[in-house]
Write an enzyme that holds these catalytic residues in place. Sequence first.
Site, PDB file in Angstrom:
ATOM      1  N   CYS A 184      76.000  67.998 -44.398  1.00 28.95           N
ATOM      2  CA  CYS A 184      76.689  68.523 -43.214  1.00 28.95           C
ATOM      3  C   CYS A 184      76.758  67.466 -42.106  1.00 28.95           C
ATOM      4  CB  CYS A 184      75.982  69.755 -42.674  1.00 28.95           C
ATOM      5  SG  CYS A 184      75.587  70.967 -43.937  1.00 28.95           S
ATOM      6  N   CYS A 218      81.661  71.726 -49.139  1.00 32.35           N
ATOM      7  CA  CYS A 218      81.640  73.121 -48.682  1.00 32.35           C
ATOM      8  C   CYS A 218      82.982  73.580 -48.133  1.00 32.35           C
ATOM      9  CB  CYS A 218      80.585  73.290 -47.602  1.00 32.35           C
ATOM     10  SG  CYS A 218      80.918  72.237 -46.189  1.00 32.35           S
ATOM     11  N   CYS A 245      79.328  74.821 -40.560  1.00 37.72           N
ATOM     12  CA  CYS A 245      78.083  75.580 -40.490  1.00 37.72           C
ATOM     13  C   CYS A 245      77.226  75.164 -39.294  1.00 37.72           C
ATOM     14  CB  CYS A 245      77.292  75.351 -41.773  1.00 37.72           C
ATOM     15  SG  CYS A 245      76.594  73.697 -41.831  1.00 37.72           S
ATOM     16  N   ASP A 276      84.182  72.754 -45.235  1.00 39.90           N
ATOM     17  CA  ASP A 276      84.162  72.813 -43.776  1.00 39.90           C
ATOM     18  C   ASP A 276      84.926  71.638 -43.165  1.00 39.90           C
ATOM     19  OD1 ASP A 276      82.772  75.110 -43.921  1.00 39.90           O
ATOM     20  OD2 ASP A 276      80.821  74.253 -43.456  1.00 39.90           O
TER      21      ASP A 276
END
Length: 146
Positions: A104, A33, A60, A35
């Site tokens: 994540c 992603c 996120c 991130d």
Amino acid sequence: MYSEKVMDHFQNPRNVGEIENASGVGTVGNAKCGDIMRIYLDIDEESHVIRDCKFKTFGCGAAVATSSMATELVKGKTIEEAMQVTNKAVMEALDGLPAVKVHCSLLAEEAIHAALWDYAQKHEIRIEGLDQPKSDISEHDEDEEY
Ligand code: FES
């Protein structure tokens, strides 16, 4: 979709910030992603106990919640014990994450490992089970503030 614990750690994240003169700092990016996560560790050199742990992320909500929980779990532990804090253990402590958000939770685990690697390099020690982090990104990026 999210457990109460995830919502709590997302809305009131623990241990956000940085540690000045940290014993180890690890920054990793999540290729999936884009991130970014940075973890700071304050480690007692005699006992190898993690006295403090803070994080900053450009990530996120699930990344915030898992990092918040991960920092809580490694605080007060020895380096060897902290190596057992896997993303799976963090997710269990949060009562689970939706399947699409599992990646994540890897940010926190990888950033902690990167910070431990940094510590090990500085002190020329070997940490059992710790390999050089693969997704460590350069320290030159300035826009990953949380
Ligand atoms: Fe990037 Fe969650 S979507 S860390």
